[in-house]
Design a protein around this motif. Structure first.
Motif, mmCIF file in Angstrom:
data_model
loop_
_atom_site.group_PDB
_atom_site.id
_atom_site.type_symbol
_atom_site.label_atom_id
_atom_site.label_comp_id
_atom_site.label_asym_id
_atom_site.label_seq_id
_atom_site.Cartn_x
_atom_site.Cartn_y
_atom_site.Cartn_z
ATOM 1 N N ASP A 95 1.692 7.482 12.507
ATOM 2 C CA ASP A 95 1.693 6.688 14.021
ATOM 3 C C ASP A 95 1.070 7.848 14.946
ATOM 4 N N GLN A 109 -9.945 5.222 8.389
ATOM 5 C CA GLN A 109 -9.407 5.533 7.132
ATOM 6 C C GLN A 109 -8.346 6.953 7.255
ATOM 7 N N MET A 122 4.163 5.733 7.159
ATOM 8 C CA MET A 122 3.235 5.408 8.235
ATOM 9 C C MET A 122 2.932 6.386 9.139
ATOM 10 N N ALA A 124 0.036 4.336 5.153
ATOM 11 C CA ALA A 124 -0.425 3.090 6.183
ATOM 12 C C ALA A 124 -0.675 3.965 7.474
ATOM 13 N N LEU A 125 -1.494 3.517 8.525
ATOM 14 C CA LEU A 125 -2.007 4.022 9.756
ATOM 15 C C LEU A 125 -1.929 2.893 10.688
ATOM 16 N N SER A 126 -1.344 3.305 11.770
ATOM 17 C CA SER A 126 -0.784 2.599 12.747
ATOM 18 C C SER A 126 -2.073 2.317 13.561
ATOM 19 N N THR A 176 0.756 -1.165 -0.087
ATOM 20 C CA THR A 176 0.043 0.108 0.085
ATOM 21 C C THR A 176 1.014 1.291 -0.052
ATOM 22 N N ASP A 177 0.339 2.340 -0.497
ATOM 23 C CA ASP A 177 0.916 3.644 -0.617
ATOM 24 C C ASP A 177 0.983 4.078 0.785
ATOM 25 N N ALA A 234 -5.895 4.399 3.108
ATOM 26 C CA ALA A 234 -5.538 3.198 3.673
ATOM 27 C C ALA A 234 -6.336 3.084 5.032
ATOM 28 N N GLU A 235 -6.731 1.984 5.433
ATOM 29 C CA GLU A 235 -7.804 1.442 6.291
ATOM 30 C C GLU A 235 -7.062 0.687 7.523
ATOM 31 N N THR A 236 -7.498 1.022 8.712
ATOM 32 C CA THR A 236 -6.916 0.193 9.990
ATOM 33 C C THR A 236 -7.963 0.301 10.934
#
Length: 108
Positions: free
Chosen positions: A79, A62, A77, A5-7, A2-3, A56-58
């Motif tokens: 954080d 989103q 990322m 990211a979400l911690s 993925t381009d 990005a989904e965590t």
């Protein structure tokens, strides 16, 4: 890959803030010119993703980044870090050649 990211800790913090403000759990990361190193990160809440956003989904939260900013933060990322100096969203950006001491601006 993925381009962006979400911690999990950042997702939890976004969800908490969004719930208190009765908003969707969507964090927008954008990049503006300025800051002490040339570019600076800007965070805000979004009501919905835009058509050209990378998403990005965590844990149901989103992270969205517009197509122009994505070129500067691809592979990053986001954080959420709590320390003696305070708590803040932090961008771990592999594209940044250098950053500033406060962690909010960077150079390519």
């Amino acid at each position: 890959m993925t381009d962006i990211a979400l911690s999990p800790s950042a997702a939890q913090r976004v969800a908490s803030i969004a719930a208190k403000q009765n908003r969707p759990a969507i964090l927008r990361l954008s990049v503006d010119g300025g800051g002490c190193s040339g570019f600076q990160y800007k965070f805000g809440f979004a009501d919905e993703p835009l058509s050209d956003d990378a998403i990005a989904e965590t844990d149901g939260v989103q992270l969205v980044v517009d197509s122009v900013s994505l070129d500067l933060v691809r592979g990053c990322m986001v954080d959420y870090v709590e320390s003696l100096g305070g708590a803040a969203f932090r961008v771990e950006n592999p594209n940044a050649a250098s950053g500033c001491g406060c962690g909010t601006s960077f150079a390519i």
